[in-house]
Scaffold this active site. Structure first.
Site, PDB file in Angstrom:
ATOM      1  N   ASN A 121      34.123  48.898 -25.897  1.00  0.00           N
ATOM      2  CA  ASN A 121      35.176  48.858 -24.875  1.00  0.00           C
ATOM      3  C   ASN A 121      34.740  49.552 -23.583  1.00  0.00           C
ATOM      4  O   ASN A 121      34.021  50.550 -23.593  1.00  0.00           O
ATOM      5  CB  ASN A 121      36.501  49.428 -25.404  1.00  0.00           C
ATOM      6  N   ILE A 122      35.178  48.955 -22.488  1.00  0.00           N
ATOM      7  CA  ILE A 122      34.821  49.436 -21.148  1.00  0.00           C
ATOM      8  C   ILE A 122      36.106  49.617 -20.362  1.00  0.00           C
ATOM      9  O   ILE A 122      36.795  48.641 -20.048  1.00  0.00           O
ATOM     10  CB  ILE A 122      33.904  48.413 -20.433  1.00  0.00           C
ATOM     11  N   GLU A 123      36.438  50.870 -20.076  1.00  0.00           N
ATOM     12  CA  GLU A 123      37.700  51.145 -19.365  1.00  0.00           C
ATOM     13  C   GLU A 123      37.459  51.218 -17.861  1.00  0.00           C
ATOM     14  O   GLU A 123      36.337  51.086 -17.366  1.00  0.00           O
ATOM     15  CB  GLU A 123      38.322  52.412 -19.939  1.00  0.00           C
ATOM     16  N   GLU A 153      35.834  43.707 -28.650  1.00  0.00           N
ATOM     17  CA  GLU A 153      35.674  42.351 -29.184  1.00  0.00           C
ATOM     18  C   GLU A 153      35.524  41.336 -28.058  1.00  0.00           C
ATOM     19  O   GLU A 153      34.754  40.372 -28.165  1.00  0.00           O
ATOM     20  CB  GLU A 153      36.896  41.956 -30.038  1.00  0.00           C
ATOM     21  N   CYS A 204      42.358  39.979 -27.968  1.00  0.00           N
ATOM     22  CA  CYS A 204      41.054  39.797 -28.613  1.00  0.00           C
ATOM     23  C   CYS A 204      41.119  38.752 -29.716  1.00  0.00           C
ATOM     24  O   CYS A 204      40.157  38.013 -29.934  1.00  0.00           O
ATOM     25  CB  CYS A 204      40.546  41.121 -29.167  1.00  0.00           C
TER      26      CYS A 204
END
Ligand code: THU
Length: 136
Positions: free
Chosen positions: A42-44, A55, A90
């Site tokens: 995950n990339i915030e 995903e 996702c």
């Protein structure tokens, strides 16, 4: 690659998680029929709502590499004790890749001590997908 190896790949991907806001590092690993694996994390973003899930990143990487199906399994790991299940978006993103190749992948939802294995079609019943757009 075994399920345990797939889970290890997802955990490895989570080491690169950029999640300074939630502090919730997620990893995903997609296994394809030819045995290859594509991972994501995950990339915030400082604009919180723009976060990309693990995903979705994995599915985008796979499609960017030219994959259009063959998805047989996905492992998802998180930092919580309870098994992490993919968010609704996702599920829809994974469904696109799955439907394109006519597979119903096993989703391995990984917790601290347990793994819940659930078919994507169970997580996302009556899915809207590429076939839904067919006209006459
Ligand atoms: N997250 C994922 O990466 N996958 C999911 O299926 C659920 C949530 C991420 C988004 C956000 O960066 C963090 O987990 C907390 O919601």
């Amino acid at each position: 690659m075994s399920d345990d190896d797939l889970i290890a790949a997802a955990r490895g991907a989570a080491r690169h998680s950029y999640s300074p806001y939630s502090r919730f590092a997620v990893g995903a690993a997609l296994r394809f029929a030819d045995g290859s694996v594509v991972t994501g994390t995950n990339i915030e973003n400082a604009s919180y709502g723009l976060a990309l899930c693990a995903e979705t990143v994995a599915a985008a990487k796979a499609m960017d590499a030219g994959r259009r199906g063959g998805l047989v399994a996905a492992a998802v790991t998180g930092p919580a004790d309870v098994p992490i299940t993919p968010c609704g978006r996702c599920r829809q993103v994974l469904n696109e890749l799955a439907q394109l190749g006519g597979t119903d992948p096993d989703i391995l939802c990984v917790g601290a001590d347990t793994v819940k294995q659930i078919k994507l079609s169970v997580l996302l019943p009556a899915a809207f997908g590429p076939a839904s757009l067919m006209q006459d």
